[in-house]
Design a protein around this motif. Sequence first.
Motif, mmCIF file in Angstrom:
data_model
loop_
_atom_site.group_PDB
_atom_site.id
_atom_site.type_symbol
_atom_site.label_atom_id
_atom_site.label_comp_id
_atom_site.label_asym_id
_atom_site.label_seq_id
_atom_site.Cartn_x
_atom_site.Cartn_y
_atom_site.Cartn_z
ATOM 1 N N GLU A 135 3.012 12.779 2.113
ATOM 2 C CA GLU A 135 2.377 12.459 0.776
ATOM 3 C C GLU A 135 2.681 11.268 0.338
ATOM 4 O O GLU A 135 2.202 10.530 -0.531
ATOM 5 N N ASN A 136 4.065 10.864 0.422
ATOM 6 C CA ASN A 136 4.517 9.653 -0.110
ATOM 7 C C ASN A 136 4.313 8.496 0.946
ATOM 8 O O ASN A 136 4.679 7.318 0.526
ATOM 9 N N GLY A 137 3.806 8.565 1.944
ATOM 10 C CA GLY A 137 3.667 7.615 2.988
ATOM 11 C C GLY A 137 2.874 6.097 2.567
ATOM 12 O O GLY A 137 3.372 5.243 2.552
ATOM 13 N N THR A 138 1.690 6.584 1.661
ATOM 14 C CA THR A 138 1.083 5.160 1.338
ATOM 15 C C THR A 138 1.742 4.361 0.220
ATOM 16 O O THR A 138 1.857 3.095 0.294
ATOM 17 N N MET A 139 2.572 5.174 -0.523
ATOM 18 C CA MET A 139 3.355 4.522 -1.599
ATOM 19 C C MET A 139 4.463 3.753 -0.882
ATOM 20 O O MET A 139 4.648 2.449 -1.325
ATOM 21 N N ILE A 140 5.294 4.424 -0.037
ATOM 22 C CA ILE A 140 6.156 3.757 0.636
ATOM 23 C C ILE A 140 5.505 2.450 1.269
ATOM 24 O O ILE A 140 6.355 1.483 1.201
ATOM 25 N N GLN A 141 4.537 2.784 2.084
ATOM 26 C CA GLN A 141 4.074 1.381 2.856
ATOM 27 C C GLN A 141 3.734 0.219 1.887
ATOM 28 O O GLN A 141 3.958 -0.726 2.197
ATOM 29 N N ASN A 142 3.234 0.659 0.651
ATOM 30 C CA ASN A 142 2.771 -0.504 -0.101
ATOM 31 C C ASN A 142 4.018 -1.070 -0.857
ATOM 32 O O ASN A 142 4.175 -2.307 -0.800
ATOM 33 N N MET A 143 5.122 -0.347 -0.911
ATOM 34 C CA MET A 143 6.228 -0.781 -1.463
ATOM 35 C C MET A 143 7.119 -1.665 -0.509
ATOM 36 O O MET A 143 7.501 -2.939 -0.882
ATOM 37 N N ILE A 144 6.936 -1.404 0.515
ATOM 38 C CA ILE A 144 7.680 -2.192 1.735
ATOM 39 C C ILE A 144 7.015 -3.389 2.056
ATOM 40 O O ILE A 144 7.719 -4.743 2.108
ATOM 41 N N LYS A 145 5.579 -3.305 1.876
ATOM 42 C CA LYS A 145 5.084 -4.642 2.101
ATOM 43 C C LYS A 145 5.250 -5.724 1.150
ATOM 44 O O LYS A 145 5.207 -6.818 1.229
ATOM 45 N N GLU A 146 5.504 -5.259 -0.271
ATOM 46 C CA GLU A 146 5.827 -6.155 -1.216
ATOM 47 C C GLU A 146 7.154 -6.492 -1.284
ATOM 48 O O GLU A 146 7.656 -7.146 -2.281
ATOM 49 N N GLY A 147 8.061 -5.973 -0.539
ATOM 50 C CA GLY A 147 9.516 -6.147 -0.341
ATOM 51 C C GLY A 147 10.388 -5.495 -1.465
ATOM 52 O O GLY A 147 11.535 -5.711 -1.926
ATOM 53 N N LYS A 148 9.653 -4.213 -2.091
ATOM 54 C CA LYS A 148 10.145 -3.708 -3.284
ATOM 55 C C LYS A 148 11.097 -2.281 -2.540
ATOM 56 O O LYS A 148 10.888 -2.040 -1.811
ATOM 57 N N ILE A 149 11.997 -1.754 -3.606
ATOM 58 C CA ILE A 149 12.775 -0.910 -3.191
ATOM 59 C C ILE A 149 12.148 0.579 -3.698
ATOM 60 O O ILE A 149 11.591 0.533 -4.581
ATOM 61 N N VAL A 150 12.044 1.383 -2.748
ATOM 62 C CA VAL A 150 11.455 2.739 -2.932
ATOM 63 C C VAL A 150 12.229 3.497 -3.905
ATOM 64 O O VAL A 150 13.479 3.211 -3.824
ATOM 65 N N PRO A 151 11.731 4.307 -4.650
ATOM 66 C CA PRO A 151 12.371 5.140 -5.681
ATOM 67 C C PRO A 151 13.620 5.917 -5.001
ATOM 68 O O PRO A 151 13.234 6.549 -3.809
ATOM 69 N N SER A 152 14.565 6.160 -5.557
ATOM 70 C CA SER A 152 15.598 6.542 -4.942
ATOM 71 C C SER A 152 15.696 8.177 -4.497
ATOM 72 O O SER A 152 16.145 8.674 -3.652
ATOM 73 N N GLU A 153 14.860 8.731 -5.468
ATOM 74 C CA GLU A 153 14.489 10.202 -5.141
ATOM 75 C C GLU A 153 14.148 10.370 -3.722
ATOM 76 O O GLU A 153 14.585 11.306 -2.998
ATOM 77 N N VAL A 154 13.210 9.506 -3.221
ATOM 78 C CA VAL A 154 12.733 9.566 -2.143
ATOM 79 C C VAL A 154 13.654 9.477 -0.769
ATOM 80 O O VAL A 154 13.812 10.160 0.202
ATOM 81 N N THR A 155 14.321 8.331 -1.116
ATOM 82 C CA THR A 155 15.227 7.758 0.105
ATOM 83 C C THR A 155 16.529 8.613 0.156
ATOM 84 O O THR A 155 16.932 8.995 1.295
#
Length: 228
Positions: free
Chosen positions: A66-86
């Motif tokens: 369910e987090n896949g799209t959010m993670i993909q968008n953040m990585i494309k933007e070079g941003k850091i994914v929320p810590s909770e997920v990682t």
Amino acid sequence: EAPTSSVTDKVENGSQLDEKKVTVVFVLGGPGSGKGTQCANIVEHFGFTHLSAGDLLRAEIKSGSENGTMIQNMIKEGKIVPSEVTVKLLQRAMQENENDKFLIDGFPRNEENRAAFENVTKIEPAFVLFFNCSEEEMEKRLLNRNQGRDDDNIETIRKRFKVFIESSLPVIEYYQAKGKVHEIDAGRPREEVFETIKNIFATFAKESSETGKYVDNCVNVMTEVHID
Ligand SMILES: Nc1ncnc2c1ncn2[C@@H]1O[C@H](COP(=O)(O)OP(=O)(O)OP(=O)(O)O)[C@@H](O)[C@H]1O
Ligand SMILES: Nc1ccn([C@H]2C[C@H](O)[C@@H](COP(=O)(O)O)O2)c(=O)n1
């Protein structure tokens, strides 16, 4: 300070407590500084398990979570994914693996990552490797990497450099103040970089086995390398 830490957490159904002692080394440095390349060497010579935060996040995208799209968008933007997920992904990977020695590559990337990991897992790294490399060299390496990564394009690379300086360097400084950082000149050829790393791990293995804090399988390697 003890180089081993305890991972304590309830498993999915909340009924069972899983605890084990682990040794964690954080591997930090700018994008393309050669962290993944050297982690493969450390795994081979020193028996650590390599956990790349970026790889775990990319696997999460592929799994259709369910987090896949959010993670993909953040990585494309070079941003850091929320810590909770990682942190959850890292914690699960450590619990599922039988090894007790982990190289955590590309994490913590910011202060939020660092604090969340510490709060949730109670793990302190034994030490931190910092791959120091010029942006010019890192850019050249990333543009030649050819792994089909969405973020290895010049626009995202520049954003990743900015995030590294603004958010990741302060984490390295935090561990420097605690005397935990081994800074490596990562701009040299691969073999030279690994020579330096070998000495760091061999010294750590020797010191830890003397104090009884680290059960290692590196004895053969220790005899081959120079220890300052
Ligand atoms: N010492 C080196 N000299 C020249 N090229 C290198 C060196 N180390 C790694 N490389 C190459 O540079 C590229 C980036 O290396 P690597 O993937 O290990 O970096 P990284 O720090 O893990 O990057 P990222 O954080 O973006 O995942 C790869 O193509 C790798 O083969
Ligand atoms: N702790 C982390 C690690 C990685 N990411 C995201 C953002 C990065 O640009 C991307 C790629 O990481 P790499 O494979 O280069 O280490 O993954 C993150 O958000 N948080």
